[in-house]
Design a protein around this motif. Structure first.
Motif, PDB file in Angstrom:
ATOM      1  N   ILE A  12       8.412  -4.804  11.139  1.00 28.71           N
ATOM      2  CA  ILE A  12       8.665  -5.428   9.838  1.00 28.71           C
ATOM      3  C   ILE A  12       7.517  -6.354   9.458  1.00 28.71           C
ATOM      4  CG2 ILE A  12      10.157  -7.077   8.646  1.00 28.71           C
ATOM      5  CD1 ILE A  12      12.493  -5.782  10.253  1.00 28.71           C
ATOM      6  N   ALA A  13       7.031  -7.129  10.415  1.00 26.50           N
ATOM      7  CA  ALA A  13       5.908  -8.033  10.132  1.00 26.50           C
ATOM      8  C   ALA A  13       4.673  -7.243   9.711  1.00 26.50           C
ATOM      9  CB  ALA A  13       5.603  -8.894  11.363  1.00 26.50           C
ATOM     10  N   ASP A  14       4.443  -6.105  10.359  1.00 23.14           N
ATOM     11  CA  ASP A  14       3.286  -5.286  10.022  1.00 23.14           C
ATOM     12  C   ASP A  14       3.437  -4.664   8.632  1.00 23.14           C
ATOM     13  OD1 ASP A  14       0.816  -4.090  11.643  1.00 23.14           O
ATOM     14  OD2 ASP A  14       1.590  -2.498  10.336  1.00 23.14           O
ATOM     15  N   ILE A  15       4.643  -4.189   8.323  1.00 20.69           N
ATOM     16  CA  ILE A  15       4.905  -3.630   6.987  1.00 20.69           C
ATOM     17  C   ILE A  15       4.715  -4.708   5.926  1.00 20.69           C
ATOM     18  CG2 ILE A  15       6.687  -2.648   5.491  1.00 20.69           C
ATOM     19  CD1 ILE A  15       7.872  -1.372   8.114  1.00 20.69           C
ATOM     20  N   ASN A  16       5.265  -5.889   6.173  1.00 22.37           N
ATOM     21  CA  ASN A  16       5.127  -6.977   5.207  1.00 22.37           C
ATOM     22  C   ASN A  16       3.664  -7.355   4.973  1.00 22.37           C
ATOM     23  OD1 ASN A  16       7.888  -7.214   4.816  1.00 22.37           O
ATOM     24  ND2 ASN A  16       8.124  -8.908   6.263  1.00 22.37           N
ATOM     25  N   LYS A  17       2.866  -7.292   6.027  1.00 26.40           N
ATOM     26  CA  LYS A  17       1.462  -7.691   5.915  1.00 26.40           C
ATOM     27  C   LYS A  17       0.613  -6.629   5.243  1.00 26.40           C
ATOM     28  CE  LYS A  17      -2.446  -9.375   8.667  1.00 26.40           C
ATOM     29  NZ  LYS A  17      -2.901  -9.765  10.037  1.00 26.40           N
ATOM     30  N   HIS A  18       0.886  -5.351   5.565  1.00 25.17           N
ATOM     31  CA  HIS A  18      -0.023  -4.290   5.126  1.00 25.17           C
ATOM     32  C   HIS A  18       0.562  -3.310   4.109  1.00 25.17           C
ATOM     33  CE1 HIS A  18      -2.901  -5.507   8.177  1.00 25.17           C
ATOM     34  NE2 HIS A  18      -1.951  -5.464   9.092  1.00 25.17           N
ATOM     35  N   GLN A  19       1.899  -3.239   3.997  1.00 21.10           N
ATOM     36  CA  GLN A  19       2.519  -2.200   3.160  1.00 21.10           C
ATOM     37  C   GLN A  19       3.562  -2.765   2.209  1.00 21.10           C
ATOM     38  OE1 GLN A  19       0.958   0.534   3.624  1.00 21.10           O
ATOM     39  NE2 GLN A  19       0.097   0.168   5.651  1.00 21.10           N
ATOM     40  N   SER A  20       3.409  -4.006   1.813  1.00 17.56           N
ATOM     41  CA  SER A  20       4.439  -4.636   0.985  1.00 17.56           C
ATOM     42  C   SER A  20       4.485  -4.076  -0.437  1.00 17.56           C
ATOM     43  CB  SER A  20       4.249  -6.158   0.942  1.00 17.56           C
ATOM     44  OG  SER A  20       2.996  -6.487   0.355  1.00 17.56           O
ATOM     45  N   ASP A  21       3.512  -3.229  -0.789  1.00 20.66           N
ATOM     46  CA  ASP A  21       3.538  -2.580  -2.098  1.00 20.66           C
ATOM     47  C   ASP A  21       4.368  -1.297  -2.084  1.00 20.66           C
ATOM     48  OD1 ASP A  21       1.688  -1.321  -0.414  1.00 20.66           O
ATOM     49  OD2 ASP A  21       0.409  -0.693  -2.087  1.00 20.66           O
TER      50      ASP A  21
ATOM     51  N   MET B  32      -2.116   5.395  -8.842  1.00 22.02           N
ATOM     52  CA  MET B  32      -1.796   5.169  -7.434  1.00 22.02           C
ATOM     53  C   MET B  32      -0.591   6.015  -7.039  1.00 22.02           C
ATOM     54  SD  MET B  32      -3.938   3.044  -6.158  1.00 22.02           S
ATOM     55  CE  MET B  32      -3.088   2.472  -4.684  1.00 22.02           C
ATOM     56  N   PRO B  33      -0.605   6.598  -5.836  1.00 23.51           N
ATOM     57  CA  PRO B  33       0.565   7.378  -5.401  1.00 23.51           C
ATOM     58  C   PRO B  33       1.763   6.477  -5.144  1.00 23.51           C
ATOM     59  CG  PRO B  33      -1.045   7.184  -3.620  1.00 23.51           C
ATOM     60  CD  PRO B  33      -1.691   6.624  -4.851  1.00 23.51           C
ATOM     61  N   PHE B  34       2.919   7.071  -5.236  1.00 28.88           N
ATOM     62  CA  PHE B  34       4.180   6.410  -4.891  1.00 28.88           C
ATOM     63  C   PHE B  34       4.228   6.260  -3.374  1.00 28.88           C
ATOM     64  CE2 PHE B  34       8.709   6.699  -3.781  1.00 28.88           C
ATOM     65  CZ  PHE B  34       9.272   5.784  -4.653  1.00 28.88           C
ATOM     66  N   LYS B  35       4.602   5.090  -2.894  1.00 25.01           N
ATOM     67  CA  LYS B  35       4.601   4.819  -1.445  1.00 25.01           C
ATOM     68  C   LYS B  35       5.977   4.387  -0.974  1.00 25.01           C
ATOM     69  CE  LYS B  35       1.339   2.168   0.487  1.00 25.01           C
ATOM     70  NZ  LYS B  35       0.653   0.904   0.935  1.00 25.01           N
ATOM     71  N   PHE B  36       6.410   4.937   0.161  1.00 18.68           N
ATOM     72  CA  PHE B  36       7.574   4.386   0.846  1.00 18.68           C
ATOM     73  C   PHE B  36       7.351   4.439   2.344  1.00 18.68           C
ATOM     74  CE2 PHE B  36       8.781   8.872   0.750  1.00 18.68           C
ATOM     75  CZ  PHE B  36       9.409   9.072   1.963  1.00 18.68           C
ATOM     76  N   ILE B  37       8.201   3.760   3.083  1.00 21.57           N
ATOM     77  CA  ILE B  37       8.079   3.619   4.540  1.00 21.57           C
ATOM     78  C   ILE B  37       9.195   4.398   5.216  1.00 21.57           C
ATOM     79  CG2 ILE B  37       8.054   1.996   6.475  1.00 21.57           C
ATOM     80  CD1 ILE B  37       5.666   1.740   4.500  1.00 21.57           C
ATOM     81  N   HIS B  38       8.853   5.097   6.292  1.00 18.21           N
ATOM     82  CA  HIS B  38       9.845   5.777   7.122  1.00 18.21           C
ATOM     83  C   HIS B  38       9.908   5.073   8.474  1.00 18.21           C
ATOM     84  CE1 HIS B  38      11.186   9.713   9.356  1.00 18.21           C
ATOM     85  NE2 HIS B  38      12.163   8.833   9.238  1.00 18.21           N
ATOM     86  N   LEU B  39      11.082   4.562   8.807  1.00 22.99           N
ATOM     87  CA  LEU B  39      11.388   3.995  10.125  1.00 22.99           C
ATOM     88  C   LEU B  39      12.506   4.822  10.733  1.00 22.99           C
ATOM     89  CD1 LEU B  39      11.530   0.262   9.062  1.00 22.99           C
ATOM     90  CD2 LEU B  39      10.096   1.047  10.947  1.00 22.99           C
ATOM     91  N   THR B  40      12.559   4.881  12.054  1.00 23.35           N
ATOM     92  CA  THR B  40      13.656   5.616  12.676  1.00 23.35           C
ATOM     93  C   THR B  40      13.948   5.099  14.071  1.00 23.35           C
ATOM     94  OG1 THR B  40      14.593   7.835  12.946  1.00 23.35           O
ATOM     95  CG2 THR B  40      12.319   7.515  13.708  1.00 23.35           C
ATOM     96  N   ASP B  41      15.181   5.309  14.503  1.00 20.68           N
ATOM     97  CA  ASP B  41      15.591   5.076  15.890  1.00 20.68           C
ATOM     98  C   ASP B  41      15.218   3.682  16.378  1.00 20.68           C
ATOM     99  OD1 ASP B  41      16.650   7.859  16.968  1.00 20.68           O
ATOM    100  OD2 ASP B  41      14.986   8.253  15.624  1.00 20.68           O
TER     101      ASP B  41
END
Length: 282
Positions: free
Chosen positions: A33-42, A1-10
């Motif tokens: 944040i709710a969307d990240i927690n639901k779909h991207q918490s990995d 599996m690829p390494f995953k991180f989230i980019h947020l800005t402004d």
């Protein structure tokens, strides 16, 4: 599996209960944040590339900290032109800091050294990197093993992006920045920045870059230098970044989008052509 991180800005948080340009920046960050927690918490972590607050007030940083406490993954918080360095560092354990008191730091990952830069000039909306910050950057890059790659994060873009009003407040020391990173360009896998509130992707020399819409208001797309500088209520977004040994992919996700979702395949017994041509309008 690829390494995953989230980019947020402004994120541009104001004090609790305040609206900004007719929008609620806290509610929009909460939704992201709710969307990240639901779909991207990995994801391994999130990076917020500056303008955490709109006026740099202590209460606004407390509002930001309170919002981000709900995020299920760690995060790194950077500063932008709307932030205030000391107030940010006093409030945020998630903000990196160097020995000179700038919001700069690194994080070692399986896909290279992530480098976080401070481009804040508290007297201007334009970006600045002083001699101390450039010295830190040069030493950080030079100290890395020869085979180590880099992923660089900053608030201000170090080159023109074509939106005149934003180019006027880009990084002032673009030439010096280019000179410092010149020996390492082939090892920089990607450059992430914020500031421009636009989904923009391309290459800086041969360095791939990307930036996103903010989580509150946006900058309207206009390339005419004589046009007025306009903000907009275009949809907010966050980025989902996937990295493996060969590829780095950036997905821009409009997390508040409510447009219709539907199966591409027709229901059983329905001809695919008829399904597509006679699909009911919403």
């Amino acid at each position: 599996m690829p390494f995953k991180f989230i980019h947020l800005t402004d994120t541009h948080l104001a004090n609790p209960g305040s609206t900004l340009y007719g929008l609620d920046p806290r509610a929009r960050l909460d939704a992201a944040i709710a969307d990240i927690n639901k779909h991207q918490s990995d994801a391994a972590f999130a990076v917020v590339t500056g303008d955490l607050t709109h006026w740099g007030e202590a209460e606004s940083y407390a509002n930001f900290v309170d919002a981000m406490a709900a995020l299920k993954i760690p995060y790194i918080a950077m500063v932008g032109n709307h932030d205030r360095r000391v107030t940010c560092l006093d409030a945020l354990k998630a903000a990196p800091r160097d020995s000179n008191g700038f919001v700069q730091g690194t994080r070692t990952t399986e896909h290279g050294l992530f480098v976080f830069l401070d481009t804040l000039d508290e007297t201007s909306h334009a970006g600045e990197m002083c001699a101390k910050r450039f010295d830190w950057l040069a030493k950080t890059l030079a100290a890395a093993p020869d085979d180590q790659q880099f992923v660089v994060f900053m608030h201000h873009p170090p080159f023109p992006i074509g939106v005149h009003a934003m180019d006027e407040i880009g990084l002032k020391q673009s030439t010096e920045f280019a000179e410092v990173i010149a020996p390492y360009r082939t090892r920089i896998r990607h450059l992430f920045f914020g500031h421009v509130h636009r989904p923009i992707f391309g290459s800086y020399g041969k360095i791939p870059f990307s930036t996103l819409r903010g989580t509150n208001h946006q900058v309207w797309f206009e390339l005419d230098a004589g046009a007025p500088h306009l903000a907009s209520h275009e949809p907010p977004a966050y980025g989902v970044v996937l990295i493996d040994d060969e590829n780095l992919v950036v997905h821009s996700h409009d997390f508040l989008d409510t447009s219709l979702r539907f199966p591409f395949e027709p229901p059983a017994g329905v001809d695919g052509r008829d399904y597509a041509l006679n699909f009911p309008a919403r």
